[in-house]
Write a protein that holds these residues in place. Sequence first.
Motif, PDB file in Angstrom:
ATOM      1  N   UNK A 184      80.441  24.128  70.238  1.00 21.09           N
ATOM      2  CA  UNK A 184      79.107  24.076  69.635  1.00 21.09           C
ATOM      3  C   UNK A 184      78.142  24.894  70.491  1.00 21.09           C
ATOM      4  N   UNK A 185      77.476  25.898  69.924  1.00 20.68           N
ATOM      5  CA  UNK A 185      76.490  26.645  70.715  1.00 20.68           C
ATOM      6  C   UNK A 185      75.279  25.770  71.026  1.00 20.68           C
ATOM      7  N   UNK A 245      60.134  18.407  61.152  1.00 19.49           N
ATOM      8  CA  UNK A 245      59.052  17.945  62.040  1.00 19.49           C
ATOM      9  C   UNK A 245      59.285  18.156  63.527  1.00 19.49           C
ATOM     10  N   UNK A 246      60.571  18.201  63.984  1.00 13.82           N
ATOM     11  CA  UNK A 246      60.815  18.147  65.429  1.00 13.82           C
ATOM     12  C   UNK A 246      61.923  19.104  65.863  1.00 13.82           C
ATOM     13  N   UNK A 247      61.753  19.748  67.040  1.00 10.78           N
ATOM     14  CA  UNK A 247      62.863  20.529  67.611  1.00 10.78           C
ATOM     15  C   UNK A 247      64.019  19.606  68.011  1.00 10.78           C
ATOM     16  N   UNK A 248      65.233  20.137  67.903  1.00 12.16           N
ATOM     17  CA  UNK A 248      66.432  19.387  68.263  1.00 12.16           C
ATOM     18  C   UNK A 248      67.406  20.313  68.973  1.00 12.16           C
ATOM     19  N   UNK A 249      68.230  19.721  69.832  1.00 10.75           N
ATOM     20  CA  UNK A 249      69.337  20.432  70.461  1.00 10.75           C
ATOM     21  C   UNK A 249      70.562  20.308  69.564  1.00 10.75           C
ATOM     22  N   UNK A 250      71.198  21.423  69.236  1.00 13.37           N
ATOM     23  CA  UNK A 250      72.286  21.395  68.263  1.00 13.37           C
ATOM     24  C   UNK A 250      73.470  20.558  68.744  1.00 13.37           C
ATOM     25  N   UNK A 251      73.762  20.591  70.034  1.00 12.76           N
ATOM     26  CA  UNK A 251      74.878  19.785  70.541  1.00 12.76           C
ATOM     27  C   UNK A 251      74.590  18.297  70.331  1.00 12.76           C
ATOM     28  N   UNK A 252      73.367  17.885  70.634  1.00 15.16           N
ATOM     29  CA  UNK A 252      72.989  16.492  70.417  1.00 15.16           C
ATOM     30  C   UNK A 252      73.004  16.162  68.923  1.00 15.16           C
ATOM     31  N   UNK A 262      75.325  13.318  64.501  1.00 16.87           N
ATOM     32  CA  UNK A 262      75.831  13.441  63.136  1.00 16.87           C
ATOM     33  C   UNK A 262      77.267  12.930  63.043  1.00 16.87           C
ATOM     34  N   UNK A 263      78.102  13.290  64.015  1.00 13.07           N
ATOM     35  CA  UNK A 263      79.491  12.829  64.017  1.00 13.07           C
ATOM     36  C   UNK A 263      79.554  11.315  64.103  1.00 13.07           C
ATOM     37  N   UNK A 264      78.714  10.723  64.940  1.00 17.03           N
ATOM     38  CA  UNK A 264      78.671   9.264  65.048  1.00 17.03           C
ATOM     39  C   UNK A 264      78.266   8.620  63.731  1.00 17.03           C
ATOM     40  N   UNK A 265      77.263   9.203  63.075  1.00 15.63           N
ATOM     41  CA  UNK A 265      76.794   8.649  61.803  1.00 15.63           C
ATOM     42  C   UNK A 265      77.846   8.763  60.711  1.00 15.63           C
ATOM     43  N   UNK A 266      78.660   9.805  60.793  1.00 16.51           N
ATOM     44  CA  UNK A 266      79.727  10.012  59.806  1.00 16.51           C
ATOM     45  C   UNK A 266      80.997   9.238  60.137  1.00 16.51           C
ATOM     46  N   UNK A 267      81.048   8.667  61.349  1.00 14.30           N
ATOM     47  CA  UNK A 267      82.268   8.004  61.784  1.00 14.30           C
ATOM     48  C   UNK A 267      83.376   8.985  62.086  1.00 14.30           C
ATOM     49  N   UNK A 268      82.994  10.179  62.517  1.00 11.28           N
ATOM     50  CA  UNK A 268      83.957  11.252  62.775  1.00 11.28           C
ATOM     51  C   UNK A 268      84.117  11.434  64.286  1.00 11.28           C
ATOM     52  N   UNK A 269      85.355  11.319  64.762  1.00  9.06           N
ATOM     53  CA  UNK A 269      85.619  11.467  66.190  1.00  9.06           C
ATOM     54  C   UNK A 269      85.990  12.913  66.499  1.00  9.06           C
ATOM     55  N   UNK A 270      85.216  13.545  67.367  1.00 12.68           N
ATOM     56  CA  UNK A 270      85.467  14.933  67.743  1.00 12.68           C
ATOM     57  C   UNK A 270      84.919  15.159  69.148  1.00 12.68           C
ATOM     58  N   UNK A 315      78.678  23.453  61.379  1.00 15.93           N
ATOM     59  CA  UNK A 315      79.256  24.178  62.520  1.00 15.93           C
ATOM     60  C   UNK A 315      80.556  23.509  62.970  1.00 15.93           C
ATOM     61  N   UNK A 316      80.575  22.189  63.018  1.00 16.91           N
ATOM     62  CA  UNK A 316      81.800  21.481  63.379  1.00 16.91           C
ATOM     63  C   UNK A 316      82.922  21.832  62.413  1.00 16.91           C
ATOM     64  N   UNK A 317      82.613  21.877  61.125  1.00 14.25           N
ATOM     65  CA  UNK A 317      83.647  22.207  60.131  1.00 14.25           C
ATOM     66  C   UNK A 317      84.182  23.618  60.317  1.00 14.25           C
TER      67      UNK A 317
END
Length: 251
Positions: free
Chosen positions: A152-153, A187-194, A199-207, A140-142
Amino acid sequence: MRIAVAGATGNIGARTATALEQAGHEVVPVSRSLGVDLITGDNLDAALGGVEVVVDATSYEAADPDDAVARFGTATRTLLAAEERAGVRHHVLLSIVGIDRIQGNAHYAGKREQERLVAQGPVPWTIVPFTQFHDFAATVISWTEQDGVAPIPPLLVQPIAPADVADILAEIATDAPQRRYRDIAGPEPQDLVDMARRTSNARGHTVKLVPTWSSLLGTEAAGNVLLPSEDARIAPTTFDEWLADLRRTRT
């Protein structure tokens, strides 16, 4: 067993082909980049010679619902007709949980047409609905990022690891046709914004992430719409485990 994977160079198709090969099956990769075209049918009959099962993991992104329906429809009709000529005994379709509950999304419109054609087609079938993948937030970020800002919805999803998707598709492909399979989720529900932030932090991507509803997935996707049914099959890999693997690949 000789099994063809349509969309074999894509995110899920490539993993499914690998999973099948590791299980000892002969895999025939079907992709336009490999010279087999599902729109025109070029080289498709030759590719399906001796094939017993086809896994359709193709995807097509479109902004217009009519375009998506036409594209998915043409490719699916062409593939099913070639399978019937080749005597294929099982068509396995990768699909998405909740597409019947969201009308405004072009991709989902195309997937609904794909499901309709498979269910009414001449080849015994299994439709396998998965929830969004663990890498969906990055996707979605891409799509949305401009000048370091990404809308991000604020969706509630229950994401699944792409590797788990591939393993399950490979398992189902070697079983008998089951028509519509139950929902499959992580296994678990997640909030897409979180998810996008982590994911951005793990990739080292600043956005900069801006939670907002958009035409991509509007408010009709709010609440529990994209969550799996209560009897869903739950895959093992958590989002945290997937993030840990993502971080390891960066080091």
